[in-house]
Design a protein around this motif. Sequence first.
Motif, PDB file in Angstrom:
ATOM      1  N   ILE A   1      -9.879  -8.360  -0.086  1.00  0.00           N
ATOM      2  CA  ILE A   1      -9.209  -7.781  -1.250  1.00  0.00           C
ATOM      3  C   ILE A   1      -8.797  -8.923  -2.166  1.00  0.00           C
ATOM      4  O   ILE A   1      -8.116  -9.855  -1.731  1.00  0.00           O
ATOM      5  CB  ILE A   1      -7.987  -6.944  -0.842  1.00  0.00           C
ATOM      6  CG1 ILE A   1      -8.422  -5.764   0.033  1.00  0.00           C
ATOM      7  CG2 ILE A   1      -7.230  -6.453  -2.063  1.00  0.00           C
ATOM      8  CD1 ILE A   1      -7.259  -4.910   0.531  1.00  0.00           C
TER       9      ILE A   1
ATOM     10  N   HIS B   1      -4.387   1.258  -2.088  1.00  0.00           N
ATOM     11  CA  HIS B   1      -5.354   0.478  -1.305  1.00  0.00           C
ATOM     12  C   HIS B   1      -4.761   0.194   0.068  1.00  0.00           C
ATOM     13  O   HIS B   1      -3.545   0.151   0.241  1.00  0.00           O
ATOM     14  CB  HIS B   1      -5.708  -0.821  -2.024  1.00  0.00           C
ATOM     15  CG  HIS B   1      -6.299  -0.602  -3.385  1.00  0.00           C
ATOM     16  ND1 HIS B   1      -7.563  -0.101  -3.575  1.00  0.00           N
ATOM     17  CD2 HIS B   1      -5.780  -0.799  -4.623  1.00  0.00           C
ATOM     18  CE1 HIS B   1      -7.812   0.003  -4.874  1.00  0.00           C
ATOM     19  NE2 HIS B   1      -6.736  -0.415  -5.534  1.00  0.00           N
ATOM     20  N   ASP B   2      -5.640  -0.024   1.039  1.00  0.00           N
ATOM     21  CA  ASP B   2      -5.228  -0.186   2.423  1.00  0.00           C
ATOM     22  C   ASP B   2      -5.440  -1.637   2.855  1.00  0.00           C
ATOM     23  O   ASP B   2      -6.513  -2.205   2.625  1.00  0.00           O
ATOM     24  CB  ASP B   2      -6.040   0.762   3.325  1.00  0.00           C
ATOM     25  CG  ASP B   2      -5.593   0.682   4.756  1.00  0.00           C
ATOM     26  OD1 ASP B   2      -4.502   1.188   5.063  1.00  0.00           O
ATOM     27  OD2 ASP B   2      -6.333   0.110   5.574  1.00  0.00           O
TER      28      ASP B   2
ATOM     29  N   LEU C   1     -12.347  -5.041  -4.588  1.00  0.00           N
ATOM     30  CA  LEU C   1     -12.579  -4.845  -3.162  1.00  0.00           C
ATOM     31  C   LEU C   1     -13.990  -5.304  -2.806  1.00  0.00           C
ATOM     32  O   LEU C   1     -14.954  -4.934  -3.475  1.00  0.00           O
ATOM     33  CB  LEU C   1     -12.411  -3.374  -2.791  1.00  0.00           C
ATOM     34  CG  LEU C   1     -11.078  -2.713  -3.153  1.00  0.00           C
ATOM     35  CD1 LEU C   1     -11.105  -1.239  -2.759  1.00  0.00           C
ATOM     36  CD2 LEU C   1      -9.918  -3.425  -2.487  1.00  0.00           C
TER      37      LEU C   1
ATOM     38  N   THR D   1     -12.673   3.814   3.201  1.00  0.00           N
ATOM     39  CA  THR D   1     -11.711   4.800   2.689  1.00  0.00           C
ATOM     40  C   THR D   1     -10.796   5.243   3.809  1.00  0.00           C
ATOM     41  O   THR D   1     -11.187   5.287   4.978  1.00  0.00           O
ATOM     42  CB  THR D   1     -12.415   6.035   2.096  1.00  0.00           C
ATOM     43  OG1 THR D   1     -13.206   6.656   3.118  1.00  0.00           O
ATOM     44  CG2 THR D   1     -13.302   5.643   0.920  1.00  0.00           C
TER      45      THR D   1
ATOM     46  N   GLU E   1       0.842  -1.188   0.000  1.00  0.00           N
ATOM     47  CA  GLU E   1       0.000   0.000   0.000  1.00  0.00           C
ATOM     48  C   GLU E   1       0.885   1.249   0.000  1.00  0.00           C
ATOM     49  O   GLU E   1       2.008   1.242   0.530  1.00  0.00           O
ATOM     50  CB  GLU E   1      -0.915   0.006   1.216  1.00  0.00           C
ATOM     51  CG  GLU E   1      -0.201   0.094   2.550  1.00  0.00           C
ATOM     52  CD  GLU E   1      -1.166   0.117   3.722  1.00  0.00           C
ATOM     53  OE1 GLU E   1      -1.015   1.025   4.568  1.00  0.00           O
ATOM     54  OE2 GLU E   1      -2.054  -0.754   3.788  1.00  0.00           O
TER      55      GLU E   1
ATOM     56  N   ARG F   1      -6.690   6.129   0.233  1.00  0.00           N
ATOM     57  CA  ARG F   1      -6.678   4.695  -0.072  1.00  0.00           C
ATOM     58  C   ARG F   1      -8.081   4.143   0.102  1.00  0.00           C
ATOM     59  O   ARG F   1      -8.876   4.687   0.867  1.00  0.00           O
ATOM     60  CB  ARG F   1      -5.731   3.942   0.861  1.00  0.00           C
ATOM     61  CG  ARG F   1      -4.249   4.202   0.653  1.00  0.00           C
ATOM     62  CD  ARG F   1      -3.467   3.893   1.911  1.00  0.00           C
ATOM     63  NE  ARG F   1      -3.748   4.862   2.961  1.00  0.00           N
ATOM     64  CZ  ARG F   1      -3.557   4.646   4.265  1.00  0.00           C
ATOM     65  NH1 ARG F   1      -3.101   3.480   4.678  1.00  0.00           N
ATOM     66  NH2 ARG F   1      -3.830   5.575   5.146  1.00  0.00           N
ATOM     67  N   THR F   2      -8.376   3.076  -0.578  1.00  0.00           N
ATOM     68  CA  THR F   2      -9.642   2.362  -0.409  1.00  0.00           C
ATOM     69  C   THR F   2      -9.352   0.943   0.046  1.00  0.00           C
ATOM     70  O   THR F   2      -8.250   0.423  -0.128  1.00  0.00           O
ATOM     71  CB  THR F   2     -10.443   2.344  -1.719  1.00  0.00           C
ATOM     72  OG1 THR F   2      -9.633   1.767  -2.760  1.00  0.00           O
ATOM     73  CG2 THR F   2     -10.857   3.738  -2.121  1.00  0.00           C
ATOM     74  N   SER F   3     -10.361   0.323   0.644  1.00  0.00           N
ATOM     75  CA  SER F   3     -10.141  -1.020   1.177  1.00  0.00           C
ATOM     76  C   SER F   3     -11.454  -1.774   1.246  1.00  0.00           C
ATOM     77  O   SER F   3     -12.526  -1.250   0.922  1.00  0.00           O
ATOM     78  CB  SER F   3      -9.496  -0.943   2.569  1.00  0.00           C
ATOM     79  OG  SER F   3      -9.102  -2.222   3.016  1.00  0.00           O
TER      80      SER F   3
END
Length: 785
Positions: free
Chosen positions: A423, A384-385, A435, A411, A359, A417-419
Amino acid sequence: MNRIITIFQVLLLSIGYSQVRIDDWKALTSPLNVRDLTNLDNELFAATEGGMFHIKDQVYETYTTVDGLLGVDLAAIDHDHNSNIWIGGNVPFGFVQIYDPKENKSIISFDFDLTGILDIQVLDSLAFVLFQDGQDFGIMKFLYNDGWEYRDSFRNFPDAVGSINCFLANDSTLYIGTDYGIYLGNLSENLKDPNRWQPIDDAMDFEVTSATFNDSFIAFSSKTSLYELSILSGNWEPITFSYSFSNISEIIVSDNVYWIIDQKKLYRKSNAGDVLLENRYWLSGMTRVNNQMIVGARNGLLFIENLDNGNEMVTRFLPNAPVTSGFSAITVLDDGRLVGGSAHGISIYSDEGWRNILEIKTINTDTIHSNYDYSHFIADTIPHDFGGFIADLEQGPDGLLYCAIRGSYVTRTNPNRTSGGVIILDVDDPSNITLIDTTYLSFHTTQSNSAPYMVVLDIEFDLDNNMWVANPYCINGNMPIHVRSLIGDWKHYGSYETSLRISQSPGSLAIDSWNRVWYSAFQAEEANLGFYPNGGIFMLAYEGNPINPSGFSWKKIQNNGTVWSLGMGTNDRIYYLTASGLNYFDITNSTNPVLRENAFSYFPNISFGNGAEIKIDPHGNVWAHSPSQGIHILLENTTYWPDINGLRADNSPLLSDEITDIAFDEKRSLAYIATSKGVNILRIPFGEKKKDYSDMKVFPSPFYIPSVNPMKVDGLPLESSMMVMTLDGKVVRHIPSRGISIDGDQLSWDGRDNEGDLVSSGIYLLAIYGMDGSQSVEKVTVIKE
């Protein structure tokens, strides 16, 4: 308990105590976090978080427990006049070890149950070690007399000293940098008496953070200033400097040039002036090798080279490695690659080396490379997280990698980042990411934080390739179990559609041979709210397709109590792990699925706490791992392997007793063991079963005797035996099978006959035969030296 361990005892611990040979082990660690450095014969050795790192002529290697180190989490390093390396263990395992890097062997180790080693300084015939023991500090003294011997320990200092932050030693005097100045002790006096330690100057009442010799002077620092002390007169004065300091941690003087580390900043002070050379990385130790100054960092090394124009060129080097040694989850892909997951992302290990998908840490730094150079650290970065950590990794039937994320928000900012709770990514194309978030999953909120918080602890694929998800803390949605088909259709399972309440804190899933779903749960009042069962074991049976069943029902197997993990064994036996140990149910396909519960638990004296888990190997054997006490293995026939003591850091090259995950490579008969200090690779006798002798291999050939390592015959059907014969058919050695748990798919020969004598040079026949009458013959050349 105090222990002084020789190389012979280490070999006994790692080989003789268990039935697992030391050459069955390998280790994968990350040496990126460099803590201390030393120059031995113009070769760099470094104490790192992942072992002893060595680099020479741009070729590097990392020494680990497989090479005889007592531990890999190192804090200090130095070398002696015999070209041996001294290493000191980091908190909480403060061992001292003397290691011969030329012969790749340990000379002697000293384990006095100390908390950590802070610094090592080796003179010609004396050596001193600064250590921490709980909240206390001390200095050990070693003397060389045909070998290094521990002689004394100084633990008593004046009350005004506070903490000891650094020290210097020569043949007559010890200098300690404390919270309140520099104190000295004369080695000819009784330094166990705190009154024998005297302050350099009562007016020096500030914290001394580092010190180094400079001819007849000592250069030392507070957090914010530099000073120089005359050893002869005892006078000291500040050194002027053009920059302001924040927290100096180390100084060294080389050729009358001062090098200073202040957190991320590296300074040089010389007659040409004061220069800031670096301000990007958290820095640690320094040493000079040839004409270069080498600086350790939390991520790699800095090489500072003098240019002809009087300036310096700073080059950063990161060896090929995973981003961390401590993976929270691992899996083996169908092609044999290992994948490790952590809060940073994932790391992929192949025959070429390591590649990371991480990430992003700062804005606009997401990068995906088209080519990879495996001689250095490799990282693709994505926006992304990966949450608190990756709780589980599974390769799906579509070949993609499925990551269960323990603790994620939809978020995150700084950077953006998005998560999701799951994933899904393609390890060979990091841009291909899906996601699974609160659109499908239940989530948790609190009165103080309304942001949806997702927790997924386990993912499993059933016999029809549907993905099942364990989703605890699901107070919004109240659906702890989810299933998704290959085409993306969902069904969410909770208590509302049945009369039976189920726990809202699932932690582990298992699929039985009738495609029923079992899950275990842990105690969590904040998830179950006094309304749902607080822990236990539950089973879901459904009719037809689980996405759109014509009917389904829940069965309560255990009503409450933490059950850490489930594992489906062979012969319809499901294992479960609790704080009381390992147990099992024999199950059947009926409305009352439990035929029998085993009457007692295995491994009742082992601490199975949060993070404990069951893994089932290809032969149906049960590997129960503990977050603090290693691995304990119950064979399918309910005997122990390699014995009742299991695999621990004190009886094997296991990197740590803190185990986080285990994965198996059936084709290559390997177990990958994720620990807090790295990944061990163990060759096990429980891989893919060989049907005949077509894959048999003999190595080494020719076989030189005598030899420490035996000749091996590999790739055999289980429970094979062997006769070693001369060309005229005389049997010189009969080697019967010792069973699957010891031999696996190998047999070994030490080059001796039935009387225990070494055989003569020549060509020998190896007649291999199985219990079913199958047989094969190979030849080996033996050379007696």
